[in-house]
Design a protein around this motif. Structure first.
Motif, PDB file in Angstrom:
ATOM      1  N   VAL A 231       0.846  -1.193   0.000  1.00  0.00           N
ATOM      2  CA  VAL A 231       0.000   0.000   0.000  1.00  0.00           C
ATOM      3  C   VAL A 231       0.886   1.249   0.000  1.00  0.00           C
ATOM      4  O   VAL A 231       1.801   1.378   0.815  1.00  0.00           O
ATOM      5  N   ARG A 232       0.614   2.151  -0.910  1.00  0.00           N
ATOM      6  CA  ARG A 232       1.362   3.405  -0.976  1.00  0.00           C
ATOM      7  C   ARG A 232       0.672   4.452  -0.106  1.00  0.00           C
ATOM      8  O   ARG A 232      -0.466   4.835  -0.357  1.00  0.00           O
ATOM      9  N   MET A 233       1.366   4.891   0.924  1.00  0.00           N
ATOM     10  CA  MET A 233       0.821   5.889   1.840  1.00  0.00           C
ATOM     11  C   MET A 233       1.068   7.290   1.296  1.00  0.00           C
ATOM     12  O   MET A 233       2.201   7.647   0.961  1.00  0.00           O
ATOM     13  N   ILE A 234       0.012   8.107   1.232  1.00  0.00           N
ATOM     14  CA  ILE A 234       0.135   9.485   0.748  1.00  0.00           C
ATOM     15  C   ILE A 234      -0.542  10.400   1.773  1.00  0.00           C
ATOM     16  O   ILE A 234      -1.719  10.750   1.647  1.00  0.00           O
ATOM     17  N   PRO A 235       0.180  10.790   2.826  1.00  0.00           N
ATOM     18  CA  PRO A 235      -0.399  11.655   3.858  1.00  0.00           C
ATOM     19  C   PRO A 235      -0.297  13.126   3.482  1.00  0.00           C
ATOM     20  O   PRO A 235       0.330  13.501   2.486  1.00  0.00           O
ATOM     21  N   ASN A 236      -0.931  13.974   4.297  1.00  0.00           N
ATOM     22  CA  ASN A 236      -0.802  15.439   4.191  1.00  0.00           C
ATOM     23  C   ASN A 236      -1.289  16.009   2.872  1.00  0.00           C
ATOM     24  O   ASN A 236      -0.760  17.009   2.384  1.00  0.00           O
ATOM     25  N   VAL A 237      -2.301  15.401   2.274  1.00  0.00           N
ATOM     26  CA  VAL A 237      -2.803  15.923   1.002  1.00  0.00           C
ATOM     27  C   VAL A 237      -4.310  16.173   1.077  1.00  0.00           C
ATOM     28  O   VAL A 237      -5.031  15.504   1.818  1.00  0.00           O
ATOM     29  N   SER A 238      -4.734  17.142   0.300  1.00  0.00           N
ATOM     30  CA  SER A 238      -6.158  17.387   0.089  1.00  0.00           C
ATOM     31  C   SER A 238      -6.480  17.001  -1.348  1.00  0.00           C
ATOM     32  O   SER A 238      -5.734  17.352  -2.269  1.00  0.00           O
ATOM     33  N   VAL A 239      -7.566  16.275  -1.518  1.00  0.00           N
ATOM     34  CA  VAL A 239      -8.000  15.917  -2.863  1.00  0.00           C
ATOM     35  C   VAL A 239      -8.860  17.054  -3.388  1.00  0.00           C
ATOM     36  O   VAL A 239      -9.903  17.383  -2.811  1.00  0.00           O
ATOM     37  N   MET A 240      -8.439  17.650  -4.479  1.00  0.00           N
ATOM     38  CA  MET A 240      -9.116  18.818  -5.021  1.00  0.00           C
ATOM     39  C   MET A 240     -10.220  18.449  -6.007  1.00  0.00           C
ATOM     40  O   MET A 240     -11.253  19.116  -6.091  1.00  0.00           O
ATOM     41  N   SER A 241      -9.993  17.373  -6.764  1.00  0.00           N
ATOM     42  CA  SER A 241     -10.997  16.958  -7.735  1.00  0.00           C
ATOM     43  C   SER A 241     -10.704  15.544  -8.214  1.00  0.00           C
ATOM     44  O   SER A 241      -9.573  15.054  -8.093  1.00  0.00           O
ATOM     45  N   ILE A 242     -11.739  14.917  -8.741  1.00  0.00           N
ATOM     46  CA  ILE A 242     -11.597  13.611  -9.384  1.00  0.00           C
ATOM     47  C   ILE A 242     -12.288  13.709 -10.731  1.00  0.00           C
ATOM     48  O   ILE A 242     -13.452  14.096 -10.830  1.00  0.00           O
ATOM     49  N   ASN A 243     -11.553  13.360 -11.761  1.00  0.00           N
ATOM     50  CA  ASN A 243     -12.106  13.383 -13.111  1.00  0.00           C
ATOM     51  C   ASN A 243     -11.755  12.062 -13.779  1.00  0.00           C
ATOM     52  O   ASN A 243     -10.667  11.899 -14.327  1.00  0.00           O
ATOM     53  N   GLY A 244     -12.689  11.105 -13.674  1.00  0.00           N
ATOM     54  CA  GLY A 244     -12.414   9.779 -14.198  1.00  0.00           C
ATOM     55  C   GLY A 244     -11.292   9.125 -13.418  1.00  0.00           C
ATOM     56  O   GLY A 244     -11.383   8.953 -12.202  1.00  0.00           O
ATOM     57  N   SER A 245     -10.199   8.792 -14.097  1.00  0.00           N
ATOM     58  CA  SER A 245      -9.078   8.125 -13.433  1.00  0.00           C
ATOM     59  C   SER A 245      -8.052   9.105 -12.880  1.00  0.00           C
ATOM     60  O   SER A 245      -7.075   8.688 -12.258  1.00  0.00           O
ATOM     61  N   GLU A 246      -8.255  10.407 -13.092  1.00  0.00           N
ATOM     62  CA  GLU A 246      -7.307  11.411 -12.616  1.00  0.00           C
ATOM     63  C   GLU A 246      -7.754  12.006 -11.280  1.00  0.00           C
ATOM     64  O   GLU A 246      -8.884  12.474 -11.142  1.00  0.00           O
ATOM     65  N   ILE A 247      -6.824  11.989 -10.335  1.00  0.00           N
ATOM     66  CA  ILE A 247      -7.096  12.547  -9.004  1.00  0.00           C
ATOM     67  C   ILE A 247      -6.132  13.702  -8.777  1.00  0.00           C
ATOM     68  O   ILE A 247      -4.913  13.506  -8.750  1.00  0.00           O
TER      69      ILE A 247
END
Length: 267
Positions: free
Chosen positions: A182-198
């Motif tokens: 599992v790849r851990m990605i802390p300290n981020v805000s998800v701004m948008s999701i467009n299909g497969s792009e995050i």
């Protein structure tokens, strides 16, 4: 002796029914599904969470020894509850999914609870966005890894799964999921999701990054399901009523059991 109607057969409702019956009241328990336990059996199906089922097994044993009229496959309504002419009503209807705005029109984005219930097909790479920091997201990420998925675990917190520290599971969970890839990605805000792009942004540097995932699961806090409480209260304002567990506010198992007990001893 009073007539008590309990709506909801999760841990809070079961404890309320047991306690009220042991205090000598006539108790009717209405549960819309075919089994008691609420959301706990689903939670117990996650990796390293089997012990949760012990609580429901114990409650099932206790309710079997109590004089409770258990009505499974019964969708409680205002009319149905009031037809029982209760002296008190305890609403333990749990919580409902709170759809996150990030889902939008994306057909590859699912709420964690919804996905656990229906197990829709996911792509090879799955991003799990955790807004809770407890087992809802953490254990699901491990389940996905066990299924052979490539998992991206995104959180705005400094520490992925930070709520697990309270249960001393954090270190063991972290070791397991890292070993499972599992790849851990802390300290981020998800701004948008467009299909497969995050699209993400680092909370401290403001740096933007675009991640790719075939499917996205979102662990978002649930909403209290208490509409029946207000429907009945609107017609019978003087009827003693109690909200317990997640129907009051989504929290932990122990809160539901404790509040079920407290509501019953007040009657």
């Amino acid at each position: 002796v009073k007539k008590v109607v309990v709506v909801g057969g999760g841990p809070g409702g079961m404890e309320a029914a047991i306690t009220a019956a042991r205090r000598g009241h006539k108790v009717v328990l209405m549960e819309k599904s075919s089994v008691l336990g609420g959301a706990i059996p689903l939670a117990a199906s996650l990796p390293k969470r089997a012990e949760l089922a012990d609580s429901i097994r114990n409650l099932n044993t206790r309710i079997g020894l109590a004089d409770v009229d258990i009505r499974l496959n019964t969708e409680a309504t205002k009319e149905g509850v009031l037809a029982e002419n209760p002296d008190a009503v305890i609403i333990a209807t749990g919580a409902k999914v709170n759809p996150h705005w990030l889902k939008g029109e994306n057909q590859n984005v699912f709420d964690v609870r919804e996905w656990l219930e229906d197990q829709k097909e996911l792509g090879d790479t799955v991003a799990l966005i955790d807004y809770i920091g407890f087992f809802q997201g953490a254990a699901t990420a491990e389940l996905l890894a066990d299924m052979g998925k490539k998992v991206l675990y995104l959180t705005g917190s400094l520490q992925p799964g930070q709520g697990l520290g309270k249960t001393t599971d954090l270190e063991l969970w972290s070791k397991r999921v890292v070993e499972k890839g599992v790849r851990m990605i802390p300290n981020v805000s998800v701004m948008s999701i467009n299909g497969s792009e995050i699209q993400t942004m680092n909370n401290y540097t403001g740096t933007n990054e675009t991640l790719q995932a075939d499917s996205v699961l979102i662990a978002n806090p649930n909403l209290a399901e208490n509409s029946l409480y207000y429907e009945i209260k609107g017609e019978k304002a003087d009827l003693p009523m109690y909200l317990v567990g997640d129907a009051c506010a989504p929290r932990r198992l122990e809160n539901a059991i404790h509040e079920g007990f407290l509501a019953a001893i007040e009657i």
